[in-house]
Scaffold this active site. Structure first.
Site, PDB file in Angstrom:
ATOM      1  N   HIS A   1      -4.639  11.651   3.884  1.00 39.06           N
ATOM      2  CA  HIS A   1      -4.267  13.027   3.520  1.00 39.06           C
ATOM      3  C   HIS A   1      -4.166  13.894   4.772  1.00 39.06           C
ATOM      4  CE1 HIS A   1      -6.358  12.223  -0.555  1.00 39.06           C
ATOM      5  NE2 HIS A   1      -5.047  12.252  -0.788  1.00 39.06           N
TER       6      HIS A   1
ATOM      7  N   LYS B   1      -6.650  13.651 -14.365  1.00 43.42           N
ATOM      8  CA  LYS B   1      -5.744  12.817 -13.597  1.00 43.42           C
ATOM      9  C   LYS B   1      -5.915  11.367 -14.013  1.00 43.42           C
ATOM     10  CE  LYS B   1      -4.198  11.549  -9.041  1.00 43.42           C
ATOM     11  NZ  LYS B   1      -4.304  11.718  -7.613  1.00 43.42           N
TER      12      LYS B   1
ATOM     13  N   ARG C   1       2.944   6.043   0.321  1.00 40.79           N
ATOM     14  CA  ARG C   1       2.342   4.830   0.868  1.00 40.79           C
ATOM     15  C   ARG C   1       3.131   3.590   0.498  1.00 40.79           C
ATOM     16  NH1 ARG C   1      -3.200   6.032  -1.984  1.00 40.79           N
ATOM     17  NH2 ARG C   1      -1.592   6.387  -3.503  1.00 40.79           N
TER      18      ARG C   1
ATOM     19  N   SER D   1      -7.881   7.855  -2.462  1.00 38.06           N
ATOM     20  CA  SER D   1      -9.167   8.442  -2.846  1.00 38.06           C
ATOM     21  C   SER D   1      -9.931   7.531  -3.791  1.00 38.06           C
ATOM     22  CB  SER D   1      -8.953   9.815  -3.487  1.00 38.06           C
ATOM     23  OG  SER D   1      -8.436  10.719  -2.548  1.00 38.06           O
TER      24      SER D   1
END
Length: 170
Positions: free
Chosen positions: A21, A45, A99, A137
């Protein structure tokens, strides 16, 4: 002549912020005069809540950016639609890191939807640097929960938060 974009938003949940990030944010700050990191509330999420509260995620980002010397990058919490956030903050673009192909497919859908809702808002994709392409994450949280070292994946201030999270009651 085209209008140039001077203000962009780098959105995400940052649960927690990773070195990947930070790489995207640093690169955005080299390309644009004004960068705002929008930390999304994202209560659900991918079907789950976030590990860290919105306030914790905002503070982790502020601390990490300060440690990196990125004092000109602002960090704001965001609830609601990204296009509305960008409109309120006067941003002309959204910068997202990619990514892998799975990121591209998801982000393309989001960019297309944003273009429909706010045609003036540009989507800008930044390929991840090779050394950060495997970091997410969720991987950080998983490895940390197993007690493994994540210092090569996240900023120092995040390590402390993860340790505190997993050392509760020990």
């Amino acid at each position: 002549m085209l209008n140039s974009i001077t203000h962009v938003v780098v959105p995400g949940t940052f649960d927690p912020v990773t070195n990947g990030h930070l790489d995207v944010i640093k690169r955005a700050s080299r390309l644009f005069e004004n960068v705002t990191v929008a930390v999304a509330a994202s209560k659900c999420k991918h079907g789950t809540g976030t590990t860290f509260s919105l306030d914790e995620r905002v503070q982790m980002l502020k601390d990490a950016l300060a440690d990196e010397g990125l004092v000109d990058v602002s960090v704001e919490s965001m609830e609601g639609l990204l296009v509305d956030f960008c409109n309120v903050h006067g941003a002309g673009g959204v910068v997202k890191g990619l990514r892998a192909m799975t990121d591209f497919e998801y982000e393309l859908q989001q960019a297309d939807l944003n273009a429909h809702m706010a045609p003036e808002l540009e989507s800008i994709f930044v390929m991840s640097s090779p050394e950060y392409g495997y970091i997410s994450s969720s991987i950080v949280r998983e490895i940390s929960a197993m007690g493994a070292d994540v210092s090569f994946l996240v900023p120092k201030n995040v390590i402390k938060k993860l340790e505190a999270l997993h050392n509760c009651g020990n």
